[in-house]
Design a protein around this motif. Structure first.
Motif, PDB file in Angstrom:
ATOM      1  N   GLY A 233      -5.133  83.051  56.399  1.00 20.11           N
ATOM      2  CA  GLY A 233      -5.241  81.865  57.246  1.00 20.11           C
ATOM      3  C   GLY A 233      -4.028  80.962  57.127  1.00 20.11           C
ATOM      4  O   GLY A 233      -3.520  80.443  58.131  1.00 20.11           O
ATOM      5  N   LEU A 234      -3.539  80.762  55.902  1.00 19.08           N
ATOM      6  CA  LEU A 234      -2.370  79.919  55.687  1.00 19.08           C
ATOM      7  C   LEU A 234      -1.129  80.516  56.355  1.00 19.08           C
ATOM      8  O   LEU A 234      -0.326  79.795  56.961  1.00 19.08           O
ATOM      9  N   LYS A 235      -0.986  81.827  56.251  1.00 18.44           N
ATOM     10  CA  LYS A 235       0.166  82.485  56.881  1.00 18.44           C
ATOM     11  C   LYS A 235       0.103  82.356  58.400  1.00 18.44           C
ATOM     12  O   LYS A 235       1.133  82.168  59.060  1.00 18.44           O
ATOM     13  N   GLN A 236      -1.100  82.448  58.926  1.00 16.99           N
ATOM     14  CA  GLN A 236      -1.267  82.329  60.381  1.00 16.99           C
ATOM     15  C   GLN A 236      -0.869  80.931  60.857  1.00 16.99           C
ATOM     16  O   GLN A 236      -0.172  80.774  61.871  1.00 16.99           O
ATOM     17  N   VAL A 237      -1.300  79.911  60.113  1.00 15.85           N
ATOM     18  CA  VAL A 237      -0.937  78.547  60.467  1.00 15.85           C
ATOM     19  C   VAL A 237       0.567  78.345  60.312  1.00 15.85           C
ATOM     20  O   VAL A 237       1.230  77.732  61.167  1.00 15.85           O
ATOM     21  N   ALA A 238       1.126  78.859  59.207  1.00 14.88           N
ATOM     22  CA  ALA A 238       2.561  78.700  58.948  1.00 14.88           C
ATOM     23  C   ALA A 238       3.401  79.298  60.067  1.00 14.88           C
ATOM     24  O   ALA A 238       4.436  78.749  60.448  1.00 14.88           O
ATOM     25  N   ALA A 239       2.941  80.428  60.598  1.00 15.98           N
ATOM     26  CA  ALA A 239       3.699  81.111  61.653  1.00 15.98           C
ATOM     27  C   ALA A 239       3.707  80.325  62.957  1.00 15.98           C
ATOM     28  O   ALA A 239       4.575  80.541  63.806  1.00 15.98           O
ATOM     29  N   MET A 240       2.766  79.394  63.112  1.00 16.33           N
ATOM     30  CA  MET A 240       2.659  78.659  64.368  1.00 16.33           C
ATOM     31  C   MET A 240       3.211  77.236  64.307  1.00 16.33           C
ATOM     32  O   MET A 240       3.205  76.545  65.317  1.00 16.33           O
ATOM     33  N   ILE A 241       3.677  76.801  63.139  1.00 15.46           N
ATOM     34  CA  ILE A 241       4.161  75.420  63.056  1.00 15.46           C
ATOM     35  C   ILE A 241       5.465  75.271  63.836  1.00 15.46           C
ATOM     36  O   ILE A 241       6.243  76.214  63.955  1.00 15.46           O
ATOM     37  N   PRO A 242       5.708  74.094  64.383  1.00 15.38           N
ATOM     38  CA  PRO A 242       6.946  73.862  65.141  1.00 15.38           C
ATOM     39  C   PRO A 242       8.176  74.036  64.255  1.00 15.38           C
ATOM     40  O   PRO A 242       8.138  73.754  63.055  1.00 15.38           O
ATOM     41  N   GLN A 243       9.251  74.497  64.833  1.00 14.57           N
ATOM     42  CA  GLN A 243      10.484  74.692  64.081  1.00 14.57           C
ATOM     43  C   GLN A 243      11.041  73.348  63.609  1.00 14.57           C
ATOM     44  O   GLN A 243      11.148  72.401  64.384  1.00 14.57           O
ATOM     45  N   ASP A 244      11.381  73.292  62.328  1.00 11.68           N
ATOM     46  CA  ASP A 244      11.978  72.092  61.751  1.00 11.68           C
ATOM     47  C   ASP A 244      13.462  72.363  61.518  1.00 11.68           C
ATOM     48  O   ASP A 244      13.830  73.194  60.689  1.00 11.68           O
ATOM     49  N   THR A 245      14.294  71.676  62.237  1.00 12.36           N
ATOM     50  CA  THR A 245      15.737  71.907  62.136  1.00 12.36           C
ATOM     51  C   THR A 245      16.437  70.843  61.302  1.00 12.36           C
ATOM     52  O   THR A 245      17.666  70.805  61.232  1.00 12.36           O
ATOM     53  N   SER A 246      15.653  69.997  60.644  1.00  5.83           N
ATOM     54  CA  SER A 246      16.237  68.871  59.918  1.00  5.83           C
ATOM     55  C   SER A 246      16.719  69.245  58.517  1.00  5.83           C
ATOM     56  O   SER A 246      17.457  68.482  57.887  1.00  5.83           O
ATOM     57  N   PHE A 247      16.289  70.377  57.989  1.00  2.35           N
ATOM     58  CA  PHE A 247      16.668  70.755  56.628  1.00  2.35           C
ATOM     59  C   PHE A 247      17.822  71.760  56.650  1.00  2.35           C
ATOM     60  O   PHE A 247      18.033  72.480  57.628  1.00  2.35           O
ATOM     61  N   LYS A 248      18.531  71.790  55.542  1.00  2.47           N
ATOM     62  CA  LYS A 248      19.644  72.731  55.398  1.00  2.47           C
ATOM     63  C   LYS A 248      19.089  74.094  55.002  1.00  2.47           C
ATOM     64  O   LYS A 248      18.462  74.249  53.960  1.00  2.47           O
ATOM     65  N   ARG A 249      19.305  75.068  55.831  1.00  3.47           N
ATOM     66  CA  ARG A 249      18.763  76.408  55.560  1.00  3.47           C
ATOM     67  C   ARG A 249      19.527  77.098  54.437  1.00  3.47           C
ATOM     68  O   ARG A 249      20.729  76.930  54.295  1.00  3.47           O
ATOM     69  N   LYS A 250      18.769  77.878  53.670  1.00  5.43           N
ATOM     70  CA  LYS A 250      19.357  78.563  52.521  1.00  5.43           C
ATOM     71  C   LYS A 250      19.514  80.065  52.743  1.00  5.43           C
ATOM     72  O   LYS A 250      19.928  80.785  51.847  1.00  5.43           O
ATOM     73  N   PRO A 257       4.861  91.609  56.869  1.00  2.00           N
ATOM     74  CA  PRO A 257       4.795  91.822  58.316  1.00  2.00           C
ATOM     75  C   PRO A 257       4.461  90.565  59.125  1.00  2.00           C
ATOM     76  O   PRO A 257       4.421  90.600  60.347  1.00  2.00           O
ATOM     77  N   GLU A 258       4.215  89.447  58.428  1.00  2.00           N
ATOM     78  CA  GLU A 258       3.846  88.229  59.165  1.00  2.00           C
ATOM     79  C   GLU A 258       5.010  87.646  59.949  1.00  2.00           C
ATOM     80  O   GLU A 258       4.819  86.864  60.874  1.00  2.00           O
ATOM     81  N   ARG A 266       8.737  77.425  53.940  1.00  2.00           N
ATOM     82  CA  ARG A 266       8.794  76.100  53.317  1.00  2.00           C
ATOM     83  C   ARG A 266       7.454  75.373  53.455  1.00  2.00           C
ATOM     84  O   ARG A 266       6.953  74.771  52.504  1.00  2.00           O
ATOM     85  N   TRP A 267       6.878  75.431  54.647  1.00  2.00           N
ATOM     86  CA  TRP A 267       5.575  74.795  54.871  1.00  2.00           C
ATOM     87  C   TRP A 267       4.512  75.432  53.993  1.00  2.00           C
ATOM     88  O   TRP A 267       3.712  74.746  53.350  1.00  2.00           O
ATOM     89  N   LEU A 268       4.517  76.774  53.936  1.00  2.00           N
ATOM     90  CA  LEU A 268       3.505  77.515  53.184  1.00  2.00           C
ATOM     91  C   LEU A 268       3.626  77.244  51.688  1.00  2.00           C
ATOM     92  O   LEU A 268       2.621  76.955  51.011  1.00  2.00           O
TER      93      LEU A 268
END
Length: 293
Positions: A233-250, A257-258, A266-268
């Motif tokens: 359930g958490l992975k399903q929610v995480a996959a649908m959250i809006p993209q956050d472009t404010s953080f520096k990607r690593k 397969p999710e 990061r959200w998860l």
């Protein structure tokens, strides 16, 4: 490229991964180190200090008789440099059994400073973690291997020693990432303790740690109940959250397969870390209340 290759070779030589294998010299050196260190820990915790353990049976049961192939991930607060192995030294716990003994995540810059230290800590079933190298460093793959074989791994998710008796600090995401990435989801067992900061205070001996652990102190340990996560359930929610472009990607790899990208991870990881932190803080308060009565 040659510098990087040389650095990698030097790191591999220093961390001596081969010494941590169960079959190294027939397992005799591992059994000797764990037996000796466990005996010292048991003497300090069971004889030289006064120790009370709440719900010890839950830990003992999961360590010695959990379902085959099911990994165990214990997490605790970090009050001193001797938390591990001393926190396993209470009466009745099989701390000297090298087969049942935990693997533990340890700071590479402290425990793996030279070849001798690396060898001893490898025999003691320690996995080196490089501070600042992130949750996808190679050593984290070693930790995943422990979990993938149904082993017991211990983590200090706060990431550093703190002796000021404050609430449980914000947890690092490495522990949550191991839970998500493990082939078989581990049993997550929270533990909170107090008293080891008195046995090994950071600044009591001319402003430094004492040369040996102290005696005559009161230690309390509380073992919680397993923390459950609805990972699908958490992975399903995480996959649908809006993209956050404010953080520096690593540059984290996408989890399949999710198909969880870095933002979803990061959200998860934050969500899971918050829950574990909350459970640990509840245990800390329970322990504090028990001391006041």
């Amino acid at each position: 490229m040659e510098v990087s290759a040389d650095a990698a070779t030097a790191a591999a030589a220093r961390t001596l991964r081969w010494a941590g294998r169960a079959g190294h010299l027939g397992g005799v050196p591992r059994a000797a180190v764990i037996g000796a260190v466990g005996t010292i820990a048991k003497a300090y915790v069971s004889l030289l200090n006064t120790t009370t353990v709440h719900n010890a049976d839950a830990l003992h049961r999961l360590v010695s008789s959990r379902p085959p192939g099911t990994p165990l991930l214990t997490v605790s607060n970090h009050m001193s440099t001797i938390d591990d192995p001393f926190m396993w030294g209470f009466k009745g716990f099989p701390i000297t059994d090298s087969k049942l003994a935990r693997w533990v995540l340890t700071a590479e810059d402290i425990c793996f400073r030279n070849v001798f230290m690396s060898y001893i800590f490898r025999l003691g079933k320690c996995v080196p973690i490089t501070r600042g190298a992130g949750i996808y460093q190679d050593h984290m793959n070693e930790a995943l291997e422990v979990l993938s074989t149904g082993g017991w791994l211990h983590s200090f998710p706060e990431g550093k020693v703190a002796q000021d008796h404050q609430p449980i600090r914000r947890l690092k995401w490495g522990t949550a990432s191991l839970i998500v990435r493990a082939p078989v989801t581990p049993i997550i067992l929270p533990i909170v303790h107090t008293g080891f900061e008195k046995v090994m205070p950071e600044k009591s001996f001319f402003g430094r740690r004492p040369p040996l652990p102290l005696c005559g102190k009161e230690i309390q340990i509380i073992v919680g109940e397993p923390v459950d996560f609805d990972l699908p359930g958490l992975k399903q929610v995480a996959a649908m959250i809006p993209q956050d472009t404010s953080f520096k990607r690593k540059g984290w790899p996408t989890i399949t397969p999710e198909g969880l990208d870095e933002a979803a991870q990061r959200w998860l990881y934050q969500k899971m870390s918050d829950k574990i932190q909350s459970v640990m803080e509840s245990l800390r308060k329970t322990l504090l209340n028990s001391k006041q009565h």
